[in-house]
Design an enzyme around this catalytic site. Structure first.
Site, PDB file in Angstrom:
ATOM      1  N   CYS A  40       0.816  -1.219   0.000  1.00 23.76           N
ATOM      2  CA  CYS A  40       0.000   0.000   0.000  1.00 23.76           C
ATOM      3  C   CYS A  40       0.856   1.279   0.000  1.00 23.76           C
ATOM      4  O   CYS A  40       1.695   1.472   0.885  1.00 23.76           O
ATOM      5  CB  CYS A  40      -0.881  -0.036   1.243  1.00 23.76           C
ATOM      6  SG  CYS A  40      -1.646   1.529   1.650  1.00 23.76           S
ATOM      7  N   ARG A  46     -14.325   0.497   6.874  1.00 19.16           N
ATOM      8  CA  ARG A  46     -13.270  -0.233   6.167  1.00 19.16           C
ATOM      9  C   ARG A  46     -12.031  -0.324   7.051  1.00 19.16           C
ATOM     10  O   ARG A  46     -11.610   0.671   7.637  1.00 19.16           O
ATOM     11  CB  ARG A  46     -12.940   0.477   4.859  1.00 19.16           C
ATOM     12  CG  ARG A  46     -14.174   0.527   3.949  1.00 19.16           C
ATOM     13  CD  ARG A  46     -13.874   1.071   2.569  1.00 19.16           C
ATOM     14  NE  ARG A  46     -15.049   0.872   1.736  1.00 19.16           N
ATOM     15  CZ  ARG A  46     -15.051   0.434   0.482  1.00 19.16           C
ATOM     16  NH1 ARG A  46     -13.927   0.195  -0.119  1.00 19.16           N
ATOM     17  NH2 ARG A  46     -16.164   0.250  -0.180  1.00 19.16           N
ATOM     18  N   SER A 104      -3.147   8.504   6.409  1.00 23.28           N
ATOM     19  CA  SER A 104      -1.689   8.440   6.250  1.00 23.28           C
ATOM     20  C   SER A 104      -1.031   9.815   6.391  1.00 23.28           C
ATOM     21  O   SER A 104       0.016   9.944   7.033  1.00 23.28           O
ATOM     22  CB  SER A 104      -1.323   7.830   4.904  1.00 23.28           C
ATOM     23  OG  SER A 104      -1.753   8.660   3.838  1.00 23.28           O
ATOM     24  N   TYR A 162      -4.934   5.614  -9.447  1.00 21.29           N
ATOM     25  CA  TYR A 162      -6.124   4.800  -9.161  1.00 21.29           C
ATOM     26  C   TYR A 162      -7.299   5.228 -10.043  1.00 21.29           C
ATOM     27  O   TYR A 162      -8.105   4.407 -10.467  1.00 21.29           O
ATOM     28  CB  TYR A 162      -6.521   4.911  -7.681  1.00 21.29           C
ATOM     29  CG  TYR A 162      -5.593   4.131  -6.769  1.00 21.29           C
ATOM     30  CD1 TYR A 162      -5.892   2.834  -6.383  1.00 21.29           C
ATOM     31  CD2 TYR A 162      -4.413   4.688  -6.291  1.00 21.29           C
ATOM     32  CE1 TYR A 162      -5.046   2.105  -5.557  1.00 21.29           C
ATOM     33  CE2 TYR A 162      -3.546   3.971  -5.468  1.00 21.29           C
ATOM     34  CZ  TYR A 162      -3.873   2.681  -5.104  1.00 21.29           C
ATOM     35  OH  TYR A 162      -3.032   1.955  -4.301  1.00 21.29           O
TER      36      TYR A 162
END
Lengths: 422, 422
Positions: free
Chosen positions: B107, B178, B197, B243
């Site tokens: 990730c 999630r 993050s 993405y």
């Protein structure tokens, strides 16, 4: 500590330490499926058993499709279907013979014939009909296209049929094999003269017509052995090798194919450092056969067939060699990048389920390919055949077992559109 | 004219002019499906209606899967799900606080936290547990792994749970969102401290521990505005932009995303020609955020997400910049290419139905990334903030509408494994 909003949840979001249960989330899509999913499993992803079931089904369907459409060995290696037509007998086609060429723009095998036709200036003697991928079926001849030159998909100019299958079906006794391009049609006998690309280009090179470039010989007798040896290296690992990468149905089959492919490309890169063309200073059929794969490499094979060790643009000699051939008069006109990308990315749906066509790589733009190639200054190695012998020895003793050549004896070098054979 | 056998049908094949009906072909695979197919439609491909039905079903299932797993707007653009946790309050976590980091190697968002932890030498104060993709489910902690250092998937060292979902489930009041990495766990309170993050790396940079590199400041106050501005450019078009290319569910959505991505990469390439790092001579959090996407670019995004205009290796400045950061002590140890490739190619099955993992690109080999980067000699532009203002102005007025920033306000910068969120 200040931070911009895109990295922060909304200031009105419930603080973490007070959040309970199911905080609200604004999902952008509110279709029934999403709503049902949200009702069933909340904000999380679908439950594991459901994902496992979907994944297993998806993967199984993929294998079933691939097995049906791209035949494989028991280890998952792609095996190109055998061809059923023999070589063309030159004696049967004198200079007065009336022939017609069926081709397609995406197919690398058909591309060979268009290049030889162009280089030998055979256009006045060999009319061509360009087929396009039909919706999930055989090659079609679009009827409505405005006539914009020879090299665009258009009507069948020889027989007026709608699909290539219909043309094959005109043969006496019928035909139930794969209706592939390229196909050389005997207009007088109303029959297929040949549909093996390599046989067709050898024939076109030798066909005695009063063409402007009749004196260009792409298959000179003194180089024929060398040309065949190059093909013997390049066909299994490069021309068909990219398909063996893309159509591999197991990791092992893919690994073997991708290693063989790049071993050969490394060899070619080195060879082309001291040779302008494969056989030294003259362009031959071996170069034509290599070129139609290389011109599709960064465009299609790198991504769709996972030929990922290097792009062609990362091989300086192979890239300038490709530009050299691309810049031969009339060759660029045979390279239709839009048609090539559509032909692979829209047609090979098992490999590209979303059907999305990637952006054209910068290195494949015509202005990049038209940059000076500098190949004129490459001094060809005087001892070329000795070097080739050495390379052949290396190749046979390393990555590819002899068996492969036996297995490939009957492989077609041609394209049946529809789902996988482009 | 001689020719080698691989290009010729077998000498024993029925000559074309005498061939009738259905010549024999040696199909390598003789499984029941192939046999049934051969019985039903002979040597040809399956009939068109069957192919059409399979293709339509295949494409529909793909869209259903993608819609469920990668939420999209009405035009098919990927919309990252909103996050539900606010920023971390530094005051709540004094130097004595006991924290634990949950991360994963594939990730890019979690990777940011591992890099800041390494650069700031926080290892003794912040233990880490590395999760691995489980079979179609949430992140798991493999129990059987031999202890081979901090940065390999292994057991949950803080709570001894089997999955990351179990850890999230320990929160008071439960949790049904999630279960994403990275996640900073408050050991004393047995609760999630933060799972954004960018918030985590800002916190780690400021966290006052007596670490060897405590004096390294990746978010100095005089550069904070500039760092945030870079992130405002880079997040939507690059970090999340890759993405948006890969998860696009329409050609239009893909085209928009891929153009925005490469517009920004072109801008960055130019900027990094006269600046060693994004904000001049010093490494900042903006570089960390960009790096974790760039290091995955040729490895994954180019192929799987169709980011095909250029490989990173085709951008000389971006590539040497990436090598520069890769060569910072301890950063290379955070880059596990095997785990990254597995994490994407084996997990994102809707995008890679065969599950085949491509060959490692040559340019991504550690020895290539360890080559001298020559960035020490790049003179940083004295008038950096003026230049940045100009770039910002360009970006806002060209490819990306303002609206995008509004829509992205709540997006997560984190990874839920399972199917699509890696």
């Amino acid at each position: 500590m200040a931070c911009i909003t895109i990295f922060n949840p909304s200031p009105t979001a419930v603080p973490l330490h007070h959040s309970r249960g199911n905080p609200k989330m604004s999902l952008p899509s509110t279709d029934p499926l999403t709503t049902a999913g949200r009702f069933l499993w909340g904000r999380s992803l679908p439950p594991q058993p459901l994902i496992t079931a979907v994944r297993t089904t998806w993967s199984t369907v993929w294998h079933l499709m691939m097995r049906q459409l791209a035949p494989s060995s028991s280890t998952g290696s792609y095996s190109r279907p055998a061809g059923s037509f023999p070589s063309i007998d030159l004696a049967l086609y004198p200079p007065t013979a009336s022939l017609h060429l069926y081709a397609a723009l995406s197919c690398p095998w058909a591309h060979r014939t268009l290049i030889v036709r162009a280089i030998k200036s055979l256009e006045p003697f060999l009319p061509v009909s360009i087929a396009a991928p039909g919706p999930d079926g055989p090659w079609e001849f679009p009827s409505s296209s405005v006539h914009a030159g020879d090299l665009v998909p258009g009507p069948d100019r020889a027989n007026g049929r709608r699909t290539l299958r219909d043309v094959y079906g005109m043969r006496r006794g019928g035909y139930d094999g794969r209706s592939t391009v390229p196909m050389l049609w005997d207009v007088d006998k109303r029959d297929v003269a040949c549909n093996e690309s390599y046989e067709i280009i050898k024939f076109l090179n030798s066909w005695q017509r009063n063409a402007d470039n009749n004196d260009i010989d792409l298959y000179p007798s003194q180089l024929q052995k060398e040309i065949e040896e190059w093909n013997r290296i390049i066909y299994p690992s490069v021309n068909n090798g990219v398909y063996r990468c893309g159509f591999a149905q197991s990791q092992e089959a893919y690994d073997e194919a991708v290693n063989a492919l790049f071993d050969t490309l490394d060899t070619l890169e080195s060879h082309l450092g001291t040779n302008r063309y494969l056989c030294g200073d003259v362009l031959t059929l071996a170069d034509v056969c290599l070129f139609t794969t290389l011109i599709r490499f960064d465009l299609v094979y790198y991504v769709l067939f996972k030929c990922t060790k290097k792009k062609l643009v990362e091989y300086p000699n192979l890239h300038s060699y490709t530009r050299d051939i691309y810049q031969i008069p009339k060759v660029a006109e045979t390279c239709n990048f839009e048609a090539i990308m559509d032909g692979y990315f829209r047609t090979l749906f098992p490999l590209n389920p979303g059907g999305i066509r990637p952006a054209l790589p910068s290195a494949c733009k015509p202005d990049v390919l038209s940059k000076p190639h500098g190949r004129d200054s490459v001094c060809s190695n005087a001892n070329n055949s000795k070097l080739l012998g050495h390379i052949l020895h290396q190749c046979y003793n390393s990555s590819r077992p002899d068996e492969e050549y036996v297995n490939n004896e009957h492989e077609e070098e041609q394209c049946e559109h529809t789902c996988l054979m482009t």
